[in-house]
Design an enzyme around this catalytic site. Structure first.
Site, short mmCIF file in Angstrom:
data_model
loop_
_atom_site.label_atom_id
_atom_site.label_comp_id
_atom_site.label_asym_id
_atom_site.label_seq_id
_atom_site.Cartn_x
_atom_site.Cartn_y
_atom_site.Cartn_z
N CYS A 129 1.29 -1.69 -0.25
CA CYS A 129 -0.03 0.28 0.36
C CYS A 129 1.05 1.17 0.06
O CYS A 129 1.24 2.26 0.73
CB CYS A 129 -0.41 0.24 1.21
SG CYS A 129 -1.83 -1.62 1.45
N ALA B 19 1.11 3.69 -2.84
CA ALA B 19 1.52 5.25 -2.87
C ALA B 19 0.90 6.19 -2.02
O ALA B 19 0.63 5.26 -1.11
CB ALA B 19 0.61 4.99 -3.95
N PRO B 20 1.82 7.18 -2.11
CA PRO B 20 2.30 8.21 -2.90
C PRO B 20 4.05 7.93 -3.34
O PRO B 20 4.47 8.28 -3.66
CB PRO B 20 1.89 9.43 -2.95
CG PRO B 20 2.19 9.76 -1.32
CD PRO B 20 1.34 8.42 -0.76
N GLY B 21 4.75 6.54 -1.83
CA GLY B 21 5.79 6.56 -2.08
C GLY B 21 6.65 6.89 -1.11
O GLY B 21 7.87 7.28 -1.06
N CYS C 52 -2.93 6.30 9.40
CA CYS C 52 -3.19 7.46 9.77
C CYS C 52 -4.88 7.09 10.78
O CYS C 52 -5.26 8.48 9.93
CB CYS C 52 -2.66 8.19 8.79
SG CYS C 52 -3.41 7.67 7.54
N ASP D 243 -2.86 -6.31 -5.79
CA ASP D 243 -4.06 -6.42 -4.25
C ASP D 243 -3.46 -6.56 -3.47
O ASP D 243 -2.81 -7.60 -3.36
CB ASP D 243 -5.20 -6.73 -4.41
CG ASP D 243 -6.21 -7.07 -4.19
OD1 ASP D 243 -6.40 -6.83 -2.60
OD2 ASP D 243 -7.18 -6.85 -4.23
N ASP E 281 0.94 -0.92 -5.26
CA ASP E 281 -0.41 -0.76 -4.77
C ASP E 281 -0.98 -1.21 -5.04
O ASP E 281 -0.59 -1.31 -6.16
CB ASP E 281 -0.20 1.15 -4.57
CG ASP E 281 -1.61 1.67 -3.79
OD1 ASP E 281 -0.69 1.80 -2.22
OD2 ASP E 281 -2.32 1.88 -4.16
#
Length: 429
Positions: free
Chosen positions: A254, A256-258, A375, A303, A277
């Protein structure tokens, strides 16, 4: 030269797309900003973010000021009035200018016949502001959160929910991550000082710097050369627990965005990193970040529930699972989250997280480390998620982050000026 556009109508339409259509502001706003002059970009952002941050207050006020809500094709006018109220309440724009520009916005949204209505509502607010705000400040709407989320926070944090809500309603600070392969934090802070800006080091995270005043990235020393990256301090905390080492095979799931992919490579430049991702569109941001920092990683679309499809039987020394979550820890940074999420999303997200954890665990080597991070501030996605995983996974052991009864480390929004974040470090026996 950019065509002069009515910023108030643009902001109203953007907020309407978030609230009525469930679109993310981070997708809507950048294309809109391309249509306005550089000096107007910041104001457009302020209007969009500000209205979404205070949406429940503005909605409450409109319901007091108008006999009937605006519906159907006139619904955009409702949001235009919100933009007007926000300016009167929270900005230093002179009231006469705020009113004039907002009323003129009715022309831009092809509702010129409603200019008088908009003007009347805003002027009525000016006359009744004191008594209206006194009534509002005695209501539950003053918390500026949807009721379902308020109830969850009150249940999970009976002593702290008010401070969480307060932090969520603040403007976030701008945190940076200094690229240690180019500069020490102290040497980059000296460059920042030379550029006329002030920054403060984080007490616990060795690469983190908080700017005294947010600044455009192009003004930051060496940004284009990869010397520094915008990333909240709490997100940087993942590396404390992951502790990547050179030569290891590391999975950022998962990704992204890196931001965390590149942080792994800053800490361990010779690690073999795979970034995965599910969202192919967002993976372009991973490539952009790697390119700006001059780094290489294997980037795959996949996935997390079906790892064999993208990594076969490969196992990793370390896995960072920054799980899809409600993002309730970053509301101050993305106020649209309050209005995009629904109560029913939480059990669905918890189920998805559980499935990803179970699927990826066999791909961790014996003795390896998995860091589970979100988060979010909701226990269903965090401590309860890890507690259930430990109970059903015999070869998983909690390490350094909490206890088996209360697993993980939870950062609350605003603590040490960082976002809300959860970490659990798991070792495979």
């Amino acid at each position: 030269m950019k065509k002069q556009r009515n910023l108030r109508s643009m902001a109203a339409q953007a907020v309407e797309q978030v609230v009525e259509q469930g679109q993310s502001l981070s997708n809507i706003l950048p294309p809109l900003q391309q249509k306005v002059s550089d000096k107007d970009k910041a104001l457009l952002q302020e209007l969009c973010f500000g209205v979404l941050r205070t949406l429940s207050q503005l909605d409450w006020l409109i319901n007091k000021l108008m006999a009937r809500p605006m519906t159907g094709k006139q619904r955009t006018v409702h949001y235009l009035i919100m933009v007007g109220l926000y300016q009167l309440l929270y900005t230093r724009i002179p009231p006469h200018a705020a009113l004039a520009e907002t009323v003129e916005g009715a022309v831009a949204i092809k509702r010129p016949q409603l200019k008088g209505l908009i003007n009347g509502v805003l002027r009525q607010f000016q006359r009744q502001q004191e008594e209206l705000l006194a009534e509002f400040n005695a209501s539950d709407a003053r918390y500026l959160h949807p009721s379902w989320l308020l109830k969850r926070l009150q249940k999970a944090y009976p002593e702290q929910w008010q401070s969480i809500v307060e932090a969520n309603n603040q403007r976030p600070p701008m945190w940076l991550r200094v690229n240690r392969t180019h500069h020490s934090r102290d040497s980059w802070l000296a460059l920042l000082d030379e550029a006329g800006m002030k920054g403060f080091p984080h007490a616990d995270y060795p690469d983190a710097v908080r700017l005294e005043t947010p600044a455009p990235v192009h003004a930051l020393p060496g940004f284009e050369d990869g010397w520094v990256t915008v990333q909240d301090a709490s997100a940087q905390g993942c590396m404390t627990w992951l502790a990547p080492q050179n030569g290891e095979h590391i999975l950022d799931l998962c990704a992204a965005p890196g931001g965390k992919t590149t942080h792994i490579l800053e800490v361990a430049p010779e690690a073999q990193v795979v970034a995965v991702d599910i969202d192919e569109q967002r993976l372009s941001r991973v490539y952009d970040n790697l390119k700006r920092l001059g780094m290489k990683a294997t980037v795959k679309q996949g996935d997390g529930r079906y790892p064999s499809q993208w990594c076969g039987k490969q196992q990793f020394d370390r896995i960072l699972l920054d799980a899809p979550c409600s993002a309730t820890g970053v509301i101050r940074r993305h106020p649209d989250i309050k209005w995009l999420r629904r109560d029913r999303d939480i059990p669905e997200l918890a189920q998805l997280q559980s499935e990803i954890l179970d699927a990826i665990w066999p791909h961790l080597k014996s003795g390896g480390t998995l860091v589970y991070a979100t988060c979010s501030v909701l226990p269903e996605e965090n401590s309860l998620q890890i507690k259930a995983f430990l109970q059903r996974t015999a070869d998983a052991e909690l390490c350094e982050t909490g206890t088996p009864e209360q697993p993980g480390k939870q950062n609350l929004p605003g603590a040490e000026e960082g976002d809300g974040f959860f970490y659990a470090k798991l070792i495979k026996k």
